[in-house]
Design a protein around this motif. Structure first.
Motif, PDB file in Angstrom:
ATOM      1  N   ASN A  26       9.175  -3.848   2.071  1.00 23.51           N
ATOM      2  CA  ASN A  26       9.145  -3.345   0.696  1.00 23.51           C
ATOM      3  C   ASN A  26       8.364  -2.050   0.559  1.00 23.51           C
ATOM      4  N   CYS A  62       4.272  -5.455  -0.268  1.00 22.32           N
ATOM      5  CA  CYS A  62       4.571  -4.041  -0.044  1.00 22.32           C
ATOM      6  C   CYS A  62       3.610  -3.522   1.018  1.00 22.32           C
ATOM      7  N   GLY A 114       0.945  -0.277  -1.636  1.00 24.59           N
ATOM      8  CA  GLY A 114       1.266  -1.597  -2.181  1.00 24.59           C
ATOM      9  C   GLY A 114       0.055  -2.274  -2.774  1.00 24.59           C
TER      10      GLY A 114
END
Length: 239
Positions: A26, A62, A114
């Motif tokens: 991600n 992420c 993230g």
């Protein structure tokens, strides 16, 4: 370049944004960050949206920024600031610009960009297996942009240590330090988050907007002005 498709759903006052890159942890390119900021702002404008989530699938929430194919060749310092640094910073600003709560659902590790994005959200729910870290210094990068997303949310001493050490911390430690709001068991994370979000999204949008506006503005006021602002907002809402 083909636009990345974030998975967006809206139902019963809840808008969910799935980063939708599970095979890449991600991680997002700068172009994707520009899209994400625009998506968040657009959802925030919709009157039937009461809560926005940032979530993902796969092993990680992420893992940070995807820098593959990036080049600063031929760019002036101003262009580097606007086109490259600006994409990152605008995601953090977009979270703040959404007038209703933005909730990060951190089901796995949150690293670098993230981590900063998760911390910058109004509420950060974490699974007990998730870990948080700012590893930029290991790549000889001073993570000033990540730090700006955490300012005012993470304890100063804790943020300083996390930045200089690049250590990862558990979800429970993240709550203690101010990186996260609440930890749920990994086995029931989805159900626990859904129950919380359903209840939050059922609140009137005006009430949610007012709380976010007050928290954002009042922290910079003197105690007497913060008190005055609190009373004025409540009087307006209740009239």
């Amino acid at each position: 370049m083909t636009n990345h498709e974030f998975k967006v759903t809206c139902e019963a006052g809840l808008a969910r944004v799935d980063l939708n890159r599970p095979d890449e942890g991600n991680a997002l390119t700068r172009a994707m960050m520009v899209q994400l900021a625009a998506t968040l702002r657009e959802l925030g404008k919709q009157p039937d949206v009461h809560v926005v989530t940032l979530e993902a699938r796969g092993k990680q929430f992420c893992r940070g920024r995807d820098g593959k194919g990036e080049s600063r060749a031929g760019m002036t310092p101003y262009e580097v600031r606007q086109k490259m640094m600006g994409a990152v910073l605008d995601v953090y600003q977009a979270v703040a610009d959404v007038p209703v709560p933005v909730v990060a659902l951190v089901h796995g590790d949150a690293l670098g960009f993230g981590c900063a994005t998760a911390v910058g959200c109004d509420i950060t729910l974490a699974a007990d297996n998730a870990r948080f870290a700012f590893p930029e210094i290991e790549h000889d990068i001073p993570p000033t942009m990540a730090m700006c997303a955490a300012l005012g949310k993470v304890q100063a001493k804790a943020l300083t240590y996390l930045i200089y050490s690049a250590d990862s911390v558990s979800a429970q430690e993240a709550v203690t330090l101010g990186l996260a709001s609440k930890v749920y068991p990994q086995t029931s994370f989805t159900a626990d988050c859904d129950a919380f979000l359903k209840k939050l999204a059922s609140r009137p949008r005006l009430i949610l907007e007012t709380i976010k506006r007050y928290q954002a503005k009042a922290t910079g006021l003197s105690p007497d002005m913060a008190s005055e602002y609190a009373g004025t907002l409540l009087a307006l809402v209740r009239s």
